[in-house]
Write a protein that holds these residues in place. Structure first.
Motif, PDB file in Angstrom:
ATOM      1  N   LEU A  10       8.706   8.129  -2.715  1.00  9.64           N
ATOM      2  CA  LEU A  10       8.199   7.867  -1.334  1.00  9.64           C
ATOM      3  C   LEU A  10       7.825   8.887  -0.252  1.00  9.64           C
ATOM      4  N   GLU A  11       8.659   9.736  -0.204  1.00 11.37           N
ATOM      5  CA  GLU A  11       8.462  10.754   0.553  1.00 11.37           C
ATOM      6  C   GLU A  11       7.008  11.565   0.355  1.00 11.37           C
ATOM      7  N   LEU A  12       6.636  11.522  -1.095  1.00 13.02           N
ATOM      8  CA  LEU A  12       5.297  12.119  -1.094  1.00 13.02           C
ATOM      9  C   LEU A  12       4.404  11.426  -0.779  1.00 13.02           C
ATOM     10  N   GLU A  13       4.673   9.782  -0.658  1.00 12.74           N
ATOM     11  CA  GLU A  13       3.567   8.989  -0.111  1.00 12.74           C
ATOM     12  C   GLU A  13       3.688   9.082   1.573  1.00 12.74           C
TER      13      GLU A  13
ATOM     14  N   GLU B 144       8.747   1.612  10.659  1.00 16.17           N
ATOM     15  CA  GLU B 144       7.465   2.334  10.609  1.00 16.17           C
ATOM     16  C   GLU B 144       6.686   2.109   9.279  1.00 16.17           C
ATOM     17  N   HIS B 145       7.592   1.878   8.376  1.00 14.25           N
ATOM     18  CA  HIS B 145       7.024   1.484   6.964  1.00 14.25           C
ATOM     19  C   HIS B 145       7.005   0.183   6.215  1.00 14.25           C
ATOM     20  N   ARG B 146       7.657  -0.729   6.893  1.00  9.63           N
ATOM     21  CA  ARG B 146       7.884  -1.980   6.489  1.00  9.63           C
ATOM     22  C   ARG B 146       6.368  -2.525   6.203  1.00  9.63           C
ATOM     23  N   HIS B 147       6.113  -2.983   5.137  1.00 12.44           N
ATOM     24  CA  HIS B 147       4.784  -3.664   4.821  1.00 12.44           C
ATOM     25  C   HIS B 147       4.797  -5.268   5.240  1.00 12.44           C
ATOM     26  N   ARG B 148       3.912  -5.802   6.079  1.00 16.08           N
ATOM     27  CA  ARG B 148       3.811  -7.339   6.175  1.00 16.08           C
ATOM     28  C   ARG B 148       3.003  -7.860   5.359  1.00 16.08           C
TER      29      ARG B 148
ATOM     30  N   PRO C 292       0.807  -1.217  -0.019  1.00 16.64           N
ATOM     31  CA  PRO C 292       0.083  -0.108   0.217  1.00 16.64           C
ATOM     32  C   PRO C 292       0.832   1.385   0.172  1.00 16.64           C
ATOM     33  N   ARG C 293       0.139   2.295  -0.418  1.00 14.47           N
ATOM     34  CA  ARG C 293       0.929   3.943  -0.124  1.00 14.47           C
ATOM     35  C   ARG C 293       1.597   3.816   1.066  1.00 14.47           C
ATOM     36  N   GLY C 294       2.581   4.530   1.421  1.00 14.01           N
ATOM     37  CA  GLY C 294       3.243   4.712   2.549  1.00 14.01           C
ATOM     38  C   GLY C 294       4.023   3.507   3.292  1.00 14.01           C
ATOM     39  N   LYS C 295       3.932   2.508   2.376  1.00 12.98           N
ATOM     40  CA  LYS C 295       4.453   1.324   3.197  1.00 12.98           C
ATOM     41  C   LYS C 295       5.570   0.879   1.914  1.00 12.98           C
ATOM     42  N   VAL C 296       6.550   0.098   2.268  1.00 13.44           N
ATOM     43  CA  VAL C 296       7.627  -0.439   1.467  1.00 13.44           C
ATOM     44  C   VAL C 296       8.015  -2.029   1.648  1.00 13.44           C
TER      45      VAL C 296
END
Length: 126
Positions: free
Chosen positions: A94-97, A110-114, A34-38
């Motif tokens: 990414l910063e824009l997200e 904080e941003h790792r997607h599970r 999702p947006r805001g995750k990586v």
DNA sequence: ATCCTGACCCAAG
DNA sequence: GCTTGGGCCAGGA
């Protein structure tokens, strides 16, 4: 000579699956971020059902262009692996997200997607 | 078949 | 923090 893990042995015994089928699975996994995750290249490969194929994830993203949210895939530990301007673009996207960095890496805590798993708490996979 | 390359990963030093 | 060697896989020459 290093001792091989069971998984490595299995990898040598079975024939590599058709690459197109693998690509479909990888694309699907990338779209799930999702947006805001990586997610890391290795994470995406494993989530697609192909552990050890992280290099192919990169290879595919390069080929896919903007048809995928490629900026959400980063190196282990949150490192940006693209060089020069391309790396800067990824960071900017990414910063824009809303993704924040600690130095030159994404704040993974904080941003790792599970990715969703089949694993149960009381029946952990080996 | 072999050699090289790449948006990788990780354990060591 | 860092560099390095070894391991990984597919695609092109």
């Amino acid at each position: 000579m290093r001792k091989l893990t069971h998984r490595e042995v299995a990898r040598r015994l079975i024939r590599a699956p058709k690459s197109e089928q693998r690509d479909v699975a990888i694309r699907k996994a990338v779209r799930q971020i999702p947006r805001g995750k990586v997610a890391t290249y290795g994470q995406v490969a494993a989530a697609a059902g192909y552990p050890l194929f992280h290099r192919q994830v990169a290879q595919l993203l390069r080929k896919a262009g903007n048809s995928l949210p490629w900026q959400r895939v980063v190196g282990a530990g949150g490192a940006i692996k693209l060089k020069y301007e391309a790396g800067l673009e990824q960071r900017t996207r990414l910063e824009l997200e809303g993704v924040r960095f600690r130095g030159r890496r994404v704040d993974m805590a904080e941003h790792r997607h599970r990715f969703r798993t089949w694993e149960f708490d009381d029946h952990p996979l080996p």
